[in-house]
Design a protein around this motif. Structure first.
Motif, short mmCIF file in Angstrom:
data_model
loop_
_atom_site.label_atom_id
_atom_site.label_comp_id
_atom_site.label_asym_id
_atom_site.label_seq_id
_atom_site.Cartn_x
_atom_site.Cartn_y
_atom_site.Cartn_z
N UNK A 166 2.63 1.93 -8.72
CA UNK A 166 1.35 1.27 -8.93
C UNK A 166 0.31 2.23 -9.53
N UNK A 167 0.28 3.45 -9.02
CA UNK A 167 -0.71 4.42 -9.50
C UNK A 167 -0.48 4.77 -10.97
N UNK B 109 -6.12 5.54 -5.71
CA UNK B 109 -5.36 4.88 -6.78
C UNK B 109 -5.05 3.43 -6.41
N UNK B 110 -4.65 3.22 -5.18
CA UNK B 110 -4.37 1.86 -4.72
C UNK B 110 -5.59 0.97 -4.87
N UNK B 111 -6.74 1.51 -4.49
CA UNK B 111 -7.97 0.71 -4.59
C UNK B 111 -8.34 0.44 -6.03
N UNK B 112 -8.25 1.45 -6.87
CA UNK B 112 -8.63 1.27 -8.27
C UNK B 112 -7.69 0.29 -8.97
N UNK B 123 -7.67 8.82 -12.22
CA UNK B 123 -7.39 9.13 -10.82
C UNK B 123 -5.96 9.61 -10.63
N UNK B 124 -5.02 8.98 -11.33
CA UNK B 124 -3.63 9.37 -11.11
C UNK B 124 -3.32 10.77 -11.66
N UNK B 125 -4.27 11.34 -12.40
CA UNK B 125 -4.08 12.73 -12.83
C UNK B 125 -4.10 13.70 -11.66
N UNK B 126 -4.71 13.27 -10.55
CA UNK B 126 -4.66 14.09 -9.34
C UNK B 126 -3.22 14.29 -8.91
N UNK B 127 -2.43 13.23 -9.05
CA UNK B 127 -0.99 13.34 -8.76
C UNK B 127 -0.31 14.27 -9.76
N UNK B 128 -0.72 14.13 -11.01
CA UNK B 128 -0.05 14.90 -12.06
C UNK B 128 -0.19 16.40 -11.85
#
Lengths: 199, 199
Positions: A166-167, B109-112, B123-128
């Motif tokens: 999802x992300x 990320x779930x909220x966005x 936001x998912x760049x935090x994961x990256x």
DNA sequence: CAAACTGTAGGACGACCATCCTACAGTTTC
DNA sequence: GAAACTGTAGGATGGTCGTCCTACAGTTTG
């Protein structure tokens, strides 16, 4: 009779269910639901005293829906391993929605935890229904040790896949993780070569 | 100089960061942030043109913070395996907050995703950032195949643990899953007995 | 000293929200 | 047919929200 009222009540729940999944609980207003159902805003309070009451009804409906679905699975497959594969394949069957909106259960629990909502303790029962079903299947497969832990681990694996899918809005990730999860089920749960790895 | 203004800007970002984590983005209002920082509501628009701009700043600050943290880990441990253990142990170190509020990255990320927010892709760049660091450590460990897939799988495993821990407010589950994740790292990634299982 | 800039405060706005209330149409019960 | 009940509509209310605007104190610059 109240038949007409009950039918509308069910339509409201169904609409709220879908909207809560797609937009989140807080982000969904009475107007949103009313628009979908095609009724007036204020009339809501004839069927539900508050927004929380709708949430409560939605959670109840989802739990009932999951139980019906799992019963159908049990009928559809006699082999518990096939059932578990079908459980994993649920990710593939729902991959479009997962990409867009994540997991209906996981994302709701995450939201309720954030807002300190008391109903989190009801929402997580949706997980429990799956967990109990998983435990039954594992038992049938002859797994004797740590059945509950393995079932919870199973659910967590699925949740992780969904959150990341999802992300990143990345269906390919989901697809490769599904393969890996099946391999884990085969190698580590059903036929563990060495000692049982679940500690 | 603008020094004083910049300092306040940083305090706003820090307060927003914490509140977004604890309460979620949508559920956090300007008043909430203003109360924590101790400034007036309306004055916000001198520092940020919109709420989205604060979110953008928070994401930027988080990414910078993660990079600093990972640099510190690299300095603290020379052994990449030790670094990966330390990454897993992050779950234990943050278990109280995880129980209450989940993962700052995953839950955002779930909220966005739910609100169709354009900033999900930032936001998912935090994961990256984590993924890239994980890939470096895996490379240093001599893992040659599927490094990116393993890193993403790693992140998904952590996300699954956090989601379930948060949903059930169950620290014990987190603790047992941490053990299992370390075992996976040892047995499946670092010293795979048979062929490389990551397909 | 005057003008310009920086930073802060706080009120006003329009929109939206959950909730409540009253009015009313249709049906059922006596 | 009158009374009671069921179900629906839609407006009013009070609160909160993001945003905008103006006023003003302090500092800097000419």
């Amino acid at each position: 009779m109240g038949n007409k009222g009950e039918a509308l009540r069910q339509r409201i729940i169904a609409a709220a269910d879908e909207l809560f999944y797609q937009q989140g609980y807080e982000h969904t207003s009475f107007s949103d639901i009313a628009d979908v159902v095609g009724i007036s805003r204020g009339n809501f309070y004839y069927h539900f005293k508050s927004k929380d009451e709708i949430l409560n009804a939605v959670i109840g409906a989802r739990i009932a829906g999951i139980e019906v679905m799992l019963d159908e699975w049990d009928e559809k497959f006699t082999d518990p391993l096939q059932r578990l594969y079908y459980y994993i394949d649920m990710l593939l069957r729902a991959q479009e929605e997962i990409c867009l909106h994540g997991c209906p259960i996981g994302s709701l629990c995450t939201e309720l935890a954030k807002t300190n909502h008391e109903m989190l303790n009801d929402a997580n029962k949706m997980f429990t229904v799956f967990r109990d079903w998983l435990m039954v299947q594992l038992n049938l497969l002859g797994v004797k040790k740590n059945v509950k832990k393995i079932a919870m681990h199973f659910i967590a694996r699925v949740q992780g896949i969904v959150t990341v899918t999802n992300a990143f809005e990345d269906k390919e990730f989901l697809q490769q993780e599904v393969k890996q999860l099946k391999k884990w089920l085969d190698d580590e749960v059903v036929f563990p070569e060495s000692s049982n790895r679940q500690s």
